[in-house]
Design a protein around this motif. Sequence first.
Motif, short mmCIF file in Angstrom:
data_model
loop_
_atom_site.label_atom_id
_atom_site.label_comp_id
_atom_site.label_asym_id
_atom_site.label_seq_id
_atom_site.Cartn_x
_atom_site.Cartn_y
_atom_site.Cartn_z
N ASN A 78 7.51 -7.93 -7.50
CA ASN A 78 7.99 -6.78 -6.73
C ASN A 78 9.31 -6.25 -7.29
N THR A 79 10.03 -7.08 -8.06
CA THR A 79 11.28 -6.65 -8.70
C THR A 79 11.04 -5.42 -9.59
N ILE A 80 9.85 -5.37 -10.21
CA ILE A 80 9.51 -4.22 -11.07
C ILE A 80 9.49 -2.94 -10.26
N TYR A 81 8.89 -2.99 -9.05
CA TYR A 81 8.85 -1.79 -8.21
C TYR A 81 10.26 -1.37 -7.79
N LYS A 82 11.10 -2.35 -7.49
CA LYS A 82 12.49 -2.02 -7.14
C LYS A 82 13.18 -1.30 -8.30
N TRP B 150 0.84 -1.21 0.00
CA TRP B 150 0.00 0.00 0.00
C TRP B 150 0.88 1.26 0.00
N LEU B 151 1.88 1.28 0.87
CA LEU B 151 2.73 2.47 0.98
C LEU B 151 3.60 2.67 -0.27
N MET B 152 4.11 1.59 -0.84
CA MET B 152 4.88 1.70 -2.10
C MET B 152 4.02 2.33 -3.18
N PHE B 153 2.80 1.83 -3.30
CA PHE B 153 1.85 2.32 -4.30
C PHE B 153 1.55 3.80 -4.07
N TYR B 154 1.28 4.15 -2.80
CA TYR B 154 0.97 5.54 -2.45
C TYR B 154 2.13 6.48 -2.77
N ILE B 155 3.34 6.09 -2.38
CA ILE B 155 4.52 6.95 -2.59
C ILE B 155 4.80 7.13 -4.07
N ASN B 156 4.67 6.05 -4.85
CA ASN B 156 4.94 6.14 -6.29
C ASN B 156 3.98 7.13 -6.96
N ILE B 157 2.70 7.08 -6.57
CA ILE B 157 1.71 8.01 -7.15
C ILE B 157 1.99 9.43 -6.68
N THR B 158 2.27 9.60 -5.39
CA THR B 158 2.53 10.94 -4.84
C THR B 158 3.71 11.60 -5.55
N CYS B 159 4.81 10.87 -5.70
CA CYS B 159 6.00 11.42 -6.36
C CYS B 159 5.71 11.71 -7.84
N GLY B 160 4.99 10.79 -8.49
CA GLY B 160 4.65 10.99 -9.89
C GLY B 160 3.83 12.24 -10.09
N LEU B 161 2.78 12.41 -9.27
CA LEU B 161 1.92 13.59 -9.38
C LEU B 161 2.68 14.88 -9.06
N ALA B 162 3.58 14.82 -8.07
CA ALA B 162 4.36 16.00 -7.70
C ALA B 162 5.17 16.52 -8.88
N PHE C 96 0.76 1.43 -11.44
CA PHE C 96 -0.67 1.14 -11.49
C PHE C 96 -0.95 -0.25 -12.06
N SER C 97 -0.29 -0.58 -13.17
CA SER C 97 -0.60 -1.84 -13.84
C SER C 97 -0.07 -3.05 -13.09
N ASN C 98 0.94 -2.88 -12.26
CA ASN C 98 1.54 -4.01 -11.55
C ASN C 98 0.86 -4.35 -10.23
N ILE D 216 13.34 6.84 -1.88
CA ILE D 216 14.26 6.02 -1.07
C ILE D 216 13.47 5.23 -0.03
N VAL D 217 12.49 5.89 0.62
CA VAL D 217 11.63 5.19 1.59
C VAL D 217 10.89 4.05 0.90
N ALA D 218 10.36 4.31 -0.30
CA ALA D 218 9.62 3.29 -1.05
C ALA D 218 10.52 2.10 -1.40
N LEU D 219 11.76 2.38 -1.79
CA LEU D 219 12.70 1.30 -2.12
C LEU D 219 12.99 0.44 -0.90
N LEU D 220 13.17 1.09 0.26
CA LEU D 220 13.42 0.34 1.50
C LEU D 220 12.22 -0.53 1.86
N LEU D 221 11.01 0.00 1.68
CA LEU D 221 9.80 -0.79 1.94
C LEU D 221 9.76 -2.01 1.02
#
Length: 457
Positions: free
Chosen positions: A290-294, A231-243, A341-343, A426-431
């Motif tokens: 999850n390798t894709i998110y990394k 959930w947090l990885m997904f949230y952070i990726n969207i937040t950074c993308g939108l920013a 989103f797609s993953n 960086i936080v998302a990568l650690l998660l």
Amino acid sequence: MGKPKNKWVSAAIPALLLHCSIGTVYCWSIFSQEIADYIDWSKGATEWAFSLAIFFLGMSAAFLGNVVEKDIHKSSLIATICFSVGMAGTGFFIWYGGQHQHNLVALIGIYLCYGLIMGIGLGTGYLSPVKTLMLWFKDRKGLATGLAVAGFGAAKAIASPIMQTLLDKLGETGIYKMFWILACVYFVMMFTGHLLLHKPAGWVEPQGKEAKKSIFSVIKTRKIGNYIGIWLMFYINITCGLALISQEKMIVKCIGLAASVGIISTVSAIFNAGGRLGFSAWADSMKDRNTIYKLIFVISIALTAATILTSGIEKGNGSTGLTILVLALIFMVNAGYGGGFSNVPTLLSDHYGMGSISALHGITLSAWAFAGLTGNQMATWIVKTFGEEIPLLDKAGNAVIDHGEIVMVNPTGYQYVLYATIALYIVALLLSLLLVKAPKEGEIPADAMVGDPNDVH
């Protein structure tokens, strides 16, 4: 005659019809200024309609996921009605606002129609075809969901020129007439998708205790930290993308490409759609999705760090190398934003099975709702707080004029946005590394890879 047993007619085509319709919510920037001018409210006041649409997309997906799970025909019909009625209603309140300038009823009506009603259509429409796609394309789940979600991402690139043409041809009253025309077009597209959408005959929904199992019980089949991490990885990726995407237009101007803003915006949309399809299809060949998110986070961190260290946004105007670096950052963040989103539905299915995937995916989309309220606003606050606005200069050193006014930019502020996004990445990568662990052989749900054994290719 029985229901069609073809994955393209029963899943792929209806998914594209639904997602290419609802994805036009991202065309808001094309007409937001025209709406503000027509009803005599500030652009900032009307912008909340889009933020509310994304918020209610996530929340309706979270709360109506069980409806989608039980009956995709009911959910796709709800999506069709809510999206088209919301669009038509938005047109009505724009017309009303034109007749009654600076009227609060008109503004609230737009919030309700574009934000709440369309938002419900967005959430249910987004979810409805996803599980069906994964059931039909049992061996290429990522490719299937990527195809549909890419339709959502590509909708802006497809619909933007059509909307602009309608606005130009319909004249002064074109803004509300455009909404009425498109409401009819999208109703036909989505209703056709609703009629075609069918799960494979070989799939049987969970029965008995399994059918009554709560989402929390499903999440608890693995360590709770695993789901929190997703959930947090997904949230952070969207937040950074939108920013970054929210500042994209001004960043492009800063690096001396003001004349190419439209072209670069189109290329960004292509990367966004390409990331949705490419990253998810690539994940089909990996043991751990999850390798894709990394990879997304590592690429984003590397390009953001390079742009920060070289002051790429501040010094990019006149430097070919730095211009290419900043464009690479914009394009790859767009691709990673789409790929996230797609993953997520396929990653969830690998970890928790297919039985409750619509409801689980819906709950996870609440991250999109909250990111929609934080990503843009975070970037806007940073740009207003740090640095200062200066006139944009061309290569000859003259101030750039647009619509009779000097274009003002804040290069330092845009650079500071990158400090926030790199910390979050960086936080998302650690998660991703520490919390979201690949399921071991004994932990893989029995229905994680299922489909119709009689599937017709």
